[in-house]
Each structure stands twice: as C-alpha cells, then as structure tokens.
Design a protein around this motif. Sequence first.
Motif, PDB file in Angstrom:
ATOM      1  N   SER A  26       0.831  -1.212   0.000  1.00 33.16           N
ATOM      2  CA  SER A  26       0.000   0.000   0.000  1.00 33.16           C
ATOM      3  C   SER A  26       0.863   1.259   0.000  1.00 33.16           C
ATOM      4  N   ARG A  27       2.096   1.124   0.431  1.00 34.78           N
ATOM      5  CA  ARG A  27       2.988   2.261   0.492  1.00 34.78           C
ATOM      6  C   ARG A  27       3.871   2.351  -0.755  1.00 34.78           C
ATOM      7  N   GLY A  28       3.713   1.386  -1.656  1.00 32.19           N
ATOM      8  CA  GLY A  28       4.522   1.415  -2.874  1.00 32.19           C
ATOM      9  C   GLY A  28       5.935   0.926  -2.648  1.00 32.19           C
ATOM     10  N   LEU A  29       6.153   0.222  -1.545  1.00 31.93           N
ATOM     11  CA  LEU A  29       7.482  -0.325  -1.279  1.00 31.93           C
ATOM     12  C   LEU A  29       7.582  -1.717  -1.903  1.00 31.93           C
ATOM     13  N   PRO A  30       8.797  -2.149  -2.267  1.00 34.46           N
ATOM     14  CA  PRO A  30       8.917  -3.507  -2.808  1.00 34.46           C
ATOM     15  C   PRO A  30       8.497  -4.521  -1.752  1.00 34.46           C
ATOM     16  N   VAL A  31       7.740  -5.515  -2.190  1.00 37.39           N
ATOM     17  CA  VAL A  31       7.261  -6.535  -1.264  1.00 37.39           C
ATOM     18  C   VAL A  31       8.176  -7.751  -1.374  1.00 37.39           C
ATOM     19  N   PRO A  32       8.942  -8.040  -0.319  1.00 31.75           N
ATOM     20  CA  PRO A  32       9.861  -9.175  -0.407  1.00 31.75           C
ATOM     21  C   PRO A  32       9.096 -10.490  -0.364  1.00 31.75           C
ATOM     22  N   SER A  33       9.553 -11.453  -1.151  1.00 30.82           N
ATOM     23  CA  SER A  33       8.962 -12.784  -1.098  1.00 30.82           C
ATOM     24  C   SER A  33       9.432 -13.464   0.190  1.00 30.82           C
ATOM     25  N   PRO A  34       8.802 -14.585   0.558  1.00 24.62           N
ATOM     26  CA  PRO A  34       9.281 -15.321   1.745  1.00 24.62           C
ATOM     27  C   PRO A  34      10.770 -15.673   1.632  1.00 24.62           C
ATOM     28  N   LEU A  35      11.208 -16.027   0.439  1.00 24.56           N
ATOM     29  CA  LEU A  35      12.619 -16.376   0.261  1.00 24.56           C
ATOM     30  C   LEU A  35      13.503 -15.146   0.469  1.00 24.56           C
ATOM     31  N   GLU A  36      13.047 -14.015  -0.008  1.00 24.55           N
ATOM     32  CA  GLU A  36      13.828 -12.789   0.153  1.00 24.55           C
ATOM     33  C   GLU A  36      13.886 -12.360   1.619  1.00 24.55           C
ATOM     34  N   ARG A  37      12.772 -12.496   2.324  1.00 21.37           N
ATOM     35  CA  ARG A  37      12.788 -12.188   3.763  1.00 21.37           C
ATOM     36  C   ARG A  37      13.812 -13.083   4.457  1.00 21.37           C
ATOM     37  N   ARG A  38      13.808 -14.337   4.062  1.00 24.19           N
ATOM     38  CA  ARG A  38      14.715 -15.311   4.670  1.00 24.19           C
ATOM     39  C   ARG A  38      16.176 -14.933   4.406  1.00 24.19           C
ATOM     40  N   LYS A  39      16.460 -14.456   3.202  1.00 24.05           N
ATOM     41  CA  LYS A  39      17.854 -14.098   2.861  1.00 24.05           C
ATOM     42  C   LYS A  39      18.337 -12.941   3.730  1.00 24.05           C
ATOM     43  N   VAL A  40      17.487 -11.937   3.925  1.00 24.83           N
ATOM     44  CA  VAL A  40      17.886 -10.804   4.771  1.00 24.83           C
ATOM     45  C   VAL A  40      18.135 -11.303   6.196  1.00 24.83           C
ATOM     46  N   CYS A  41      17.231 -12.133   6.682  1.00 26.48           N
ATOM     47  CA  CYS A  41      17.386 -12.675   8.047  1.00 26.48           C
ATOM     48  C   CYS A  41      18.668 -13.480   8.158  1.00 26.48           C
ATOM     49  N   ARG A  42      18.993 -14.206   7.132  1.00 25.59           N
ATOM     50  CA  ARG A  42      20.209 -15.017   7.144  1.00 25.59           C
ATOM     51  C   ARG A  42      21.434 -14.113   7.284  1.00 25.59           C
ATOM     52  N   SER A  43      21.384 -12.968   6.612  1.00 23.74           N
ATOM     53  CA  SER A  43      22.497 -12.024   6.682  1.00 23.74           C
ATOM     54  C   SER A  43      22.638 -11.455   8.096  1.00 23.74           C
ATOM     55  N   ILE A  44      21.502 -11.150   8.734  1.00 22.70           N
ATOM     56  CA  ILE A  44      21.542 -10.645  10.112  1.00 22.70           C
ATOM     57  C   ILE A  44      22.103 -11.718  11.038  1.00 22.70           C
ATOM     58  N   VAL A  45      21.618 -12.934  10.893  1.00 21.27           N
ATOM     59  CA  VAL A  45      22.022 -14.006  11.798  1.00 21.27           C
ATOM     60  C   VAL A  45      23.486 -14.386  11.585  1.00 21.27           C
ATOM     61  N   ALA A  46      23.995 -14.210  10.371  1.00 23.33           N
ATOM     62  CA  ALA A  46      25.424 -14.473  10.130  1.00 23.33           C
ATOM     63  C   ALA A  46      26.282 -13.584  11.032  1.00 23.33           C
ATOM     64  N   VAL A  47      25.878 -12.314  11.152  1.00 24.79           N
ATOM     65  CA  VAL A  47      26.608 -11.393  12.038  1.00 24.79           C
ATOM     66  C   VAL A  47      26.439 -11.838  13.492  1.00 24.79           C
ATOM     67  N   ALA A  48      25.205 -12.172  13.867  1.00 21.69           N
ATOM     68  CA  ALA A  48      24.945 -12.600  15.250  1.00 21.69           C
ATOM     69  C   ALA A  48      25.743 -13.848  15.604  1.00 21.69           C
ATOM     70  N   ALA A  49      25.811 -14.777  14.678  1.00 20.51           N
ATOM     71  CA  ALA A  49      26.545 -16.024  14.938  1.00 20.51           C
ATOM     72  C   ALA A  49      28.047 -15.763  15.065  1.00 20.51           C
ATOM     73  N   LEU A  50      28.575 -14.854  14.250  1.00 18.98           N
ATOM     74  CA  LEU A  50      29.990 -14.490  14.368  1.00 18.98           C
ATOM     75  C   LEU A  50      30.267 -13.915  15.747  1.00 18.98           C
ATOM     76  N   LEU A  51      29.402 -13.007  16.187  1.00 17.88           N
ATOM     77  CA  LEU A  51      29.599 -12.398  17.506  1.00 17.88           C
ATOM     78  C   LEU A  51      29.553 -13.467  18.590  1.00 17.88           C
ATOM     79  N   GLU A  52      28.589 -14.367  18.471  1.00 15.61           N
ATOM     80  CA  GLU A  52      28.458 -15.394  19.508  1.00 15.61           C
ATOM     81  C   GLU A  52      29.670 -16.330  19.511  1.00 15.61           C
ATOM     82  N   ARG A  53      30.149 -16.667  18.323  1.00 14.88           N
ATOM     83  CA  ARG A  53      31.346 -17.554  18.225  1.00 14.88           C
ATOM     84  C   ARG A  53      32.515 -16.963  18.972  1.00 14.88           C
ATOM     85  N   HIS A  54      32.634 -15.658  18.943  1.00 16.39           N
ATOM     86  CA  HIS A  54      33.770 -14.978  19.585  1.00 16.39           C
ATOM     87  C   HIS A  54      33.387 -14.391  20.939  1.00 16.39           C
ATOM     88  N   ARG A  55      32.258 -14.846  21.485  1.00 16.24           N
ATOM     89  CA  ARG A  55      31.815 -14.507  22.839  1.00 16.24           C
ATOM     90  C   ARG A  55      31.404 -13.053  23.016  1.00 16.24           C
TER      91      ARG A  55
END
Lengths: 360, 229
Positions: A139-168
């Motif tokens: 409704s706002r004219g923004l691109p609507v991410p598909s479920p796969l695209e949402r997942r890819k962005v989340c994967r990128s966030i979690v990659a950073v989180a996992a790196l931080l956790e690996r190094h405490r």
Amino acid sequence: MSADGATWPLPPVVSLSDLGDLGPAVAAGGGQSVGIHALANYPGWLLKKYKTSDANGGVTRLDGLVAFPMTVPDDDRTLLRNHTSWPVARLTGAAGHCLGCVIPVAPATFRAAIPIGGESSERYLEVDWLAKPDDSLRSRGLPVPSPLERRKVCRSIVAVAALLERHRFVYSDWSYSNAFWSTSDLSAYVIDVDGCWVTSVPNVFQPNWDDPLTPRSDRADVYTDRYRVALLVGRCITGLRDRVAMLHKLVVLKDSALGDLLLDILLARERTRRPSTTALLAVLDGLPYFRIPLERKPLPPEPTGVVPVPTVSVRPPAVSSGPAATGTPTPATRVAVGVLVGVFVFIVLVLLVVIFASSG
Amino acid sequence: MTDQPYPYHDEPAIQQNCLPTYLVIDVSSSMTPHQDALNSALRKLHHALAGSPRVSEFAHISIIAFSTQAWVVIEMTDMDYVPQMPEVRCEGATNYGDAFRRVRERINIDLPALRAQGKAVLRPAMFFLTDGVPTDRNWEKEYASLVDRTWNRRPHVITYGFGGGAERVLGRIATKAAFAAEGGTEQDEALAAALTSMLHSLVASAGAGEMQFPVEVPGYRSIPFEYID
C-alpha cells in the motif's frame, strides 16, 4: 573498510585534532551517543561521540574491538567490514579517555526511497520496514519481499549474530532500528556494534524487545542475544510485529524447521536452554534442525480483536433534529410555530364572529 | 488503570505497549486564516508518524476536530494505516464541551478495542490545540467528567494555545502541561511548533515505552495549570 573499499588511514587511536573538521551531524544522539558526524577530511568515515567518557569500560573495550578484526580469519573479517559498522579507531582526549569512535559510513546499497503521503524520502532502509505485512508495504509502494527474500535478509543478520556469539561478544541492542537491509542484494548491515563486549554488557532497554527471562536490571548475555535475534528474525520472517501474533504464525510456518527452532528460542522455559545463533544460521542455510528436547512455555492465547480500518470524516455529521447548537430555528421548528399562529388566528376570528353575531 | 500497562498475560513483557493519543484541534471560524498552516502541519505530522513504524505502532492516534460541534476526523489507529492526512475546514463556533464529551465517548470505545487486539494500553494522552476561548457556557461540566479522578480511563491533558484570550482557560484544562504562544510568534509558526512538540513527545515516548511529556516548546511559554493529579 569503508563503503568504497578504502581502509582507515590513521592510527587506531586518534584525537579531534587528528580528524580535522567535523562535517554536519548525520544522526542525532541516542543511547550512549551525543551525535554522529561526517569527517570532512576522511570521506566514508564517521565520528560517533559518546555522552560520557569511558562509558561501559571505554578504553579497554574500544581498543579490543578495534583490534579484533585483525585476529580473525579472512571470512569473518570480511563479514565484519562489509556488514557491520565495526569501529576502526578510538577517539581520545588529553587524559587518554575514550570519547568516541570512528566508524564507516554504511554503503549506499542499504538506502531506498520510501514514499509516504504522496512524498518520497530517501533514507537507510531499517529492518523496521521488513517487519511489516506484505499489504502494508504494498500500500505504500514499497517492494514486497517474497518469503525467500525475507529469509535471505534474516540469514544475513544471523550471520553477524553467529559471528559475535562464536567470539563470545554480546550485543544486546538487537531491534528494528539497528540493522539496515538492501532491496538489491538482500543483505543486512548491523550498526551500533561499538557497544559490544565479551560475556556481558548492560541490558539495553528497547520497548517491545524485552526478554521475559532476563530482568531489566540484569546484564545482557549470550542468552539475551539469542532471544532478541530470534525475535527480530521471527518478526521479519512473518511480517508481524505483535509478539503473540508472530508466535502463532511461527507454528504454521511453511518451513517447519525454522518455525520450530524460533519457537524453541522464544518459548524455552530456561534461558540457558535456548538454541544458539549458529544453529539458527544452519537452519537458515537449509540444514536440518537437530533439536535437543527442551521444555517450552505454552503459547499465549491469540487476541480476539481485529485491527479495524479507520474511518476518516473531514466534516461533522449533519444534525438531524432539534435546534442547532447556535440556536437558529430549524425548518421543523418554523413549521410548528406557523401552525400555532394559524390556530391562534382562527380562534380569534371565531370569537369575533360570535361577538358580532350576539351583538347583532 | 495506572500509567503502567495493564498485563494481558502473566508476562507483561510479551505485550506491545500502546499509547492511545487524541489530537483535539480547534477548527472554529477564527482559525480560518490559519487553515492552510493547520493542514500543512497535520500533513507533516502524518508524514513523520507513518514514516516511523516503531513510533506509529506505539502511539496510536485519533484526530478530533471541534467547532460548533466535535467530530472524529480519524478513528484511533496506527498512522501507517492512513494513506494520506485528510484536510479540515475551519468554520463555526468554539464548543469545548462537545469536544470533551466526544473524547470521553471515544476513549470508552477505543481502549477496550485496543485491549482486545492484545495491546498493553497506557493511560491516554489528549493534546488540545486552540486559538481562543470557548463559546459554550457549560463546558466545565463535560471537562470535569473527562478528567474525573474516579474514572480510571481519564486522559493526561496537554494544551497548546495561540492567539489571544485562551491562556487562563488552557491552564484550567491541562493536567500535565500547558503552553501559550509567545507574543511575537506568528500563529502559523505556533501551530507548526505545537504539532512538532507533540511529535517529539510521541517519539520520545515510543523510545521509552511510556508517556514522555513535553517540557518546553520553541515559541511558547509554559503556563501554570491548576489540576492536581
């Protein structure tokens, strides 16, 4: 490394005079910061000034963060440089305190034009705009991410989180405003990472991001981060911001492994049993979830109320009967008065006829 | 109801906090010269709120306009659901009583609806903007009913006045803060400043998860208010 690939040209500890002129503020203060300024002499870099010197173990912590990328494998270093605003230098004063830090400008790929009310403004696209239903984005004219695209962005966030956790490292400040996402390559960029440290950090309060198993007065640790990362992923994957609604959506998520894992993290009765961000990253990479049984709290009941579409009225409703507030007679009142006058005149005429008839 | 959210479950932390906010604006005929400035300020408010999902999900807004009578321009909502701010037209008298009555009526409708959506509802806030004194004689009765201490849904009231004559009344109506435009401030600027102040208050409130009241407003001075909470 800045957005254009350049490395920081000055030493890891700098003073204000080393940096030269500060450009305009690019962000107002918030949290521990009084403001973020562009560096006129060093394009692609920003100075973040802190409210208090030596906040949160300042000198040791900042020097440790600045040195950290050089101690890790190339892949981790690349992830830090390209997907976080990892600090490259500590700002020091005359007494050798920590007054702030130098961080890279986030790459332009994380900017987007957001249309609002007929106007459009370009800004960094926070994950605030990913944690919304498809209808709202459409409704706002923004691109609507598909479920796969949402997942890819989340994967990128979690990659950073996992790196931080690996190094405490503990971050604590996972929320809508501390990560940007790119509509072109579906990656994420995590900011405000200069607040990280090992083992535990102050528990940053953000409304609607409370960990129910970590009292606000306790420090945040790896288990708090696991919860908040899962909450962020759950909201971005489902597009639902309301926690209860999101939990219910996870139960029926098409990717049941991901849904199960997120529910384990978010509903675990004991916080120390929450699965790791490494496990979450593996599932987002399509690997199976090897679940270690844990006890979950029951799902809270789903609210029954429906979010209504608001009605809009630019004019007051018409007044249907009775005198208006200003005292002006209505047509109905005028008719009633006219009838009374007519009856009165008739009675007078009748009386006159009777009088004349009796006198004649 | 207190200023703390009412728990929906036994874990208050799991609910979304929500601040029901009523923007009550004077659209009487004396506001006609400032109609364009008012509509422009409302558009900017909408732009800012709709452009910040985490603020608009916290501060749900309803806009009530009043002149000879009061009516709901926008029902209580997350501004994200309003594609464009409507334009109001200024005409008529200045009926405070009807405005207060309408707000009370809407609170009794909106708060249960928000709770049913699973939100932890905070005490409502009413931002009241006016350029003049009331023209109805018995407004105090409706006001007393709105802020009655035995009514647990009574709102916090913050008032902004510009133009002459309203200062004493604003102090009587406010329960948390009252501001009157400085003598040298143009009324169009005063209007914009009032709505900007409201926006800053809502942004700060969203960041804190609870109501943060405006303390000072550029172009305005604080005026004493009589209400003892």
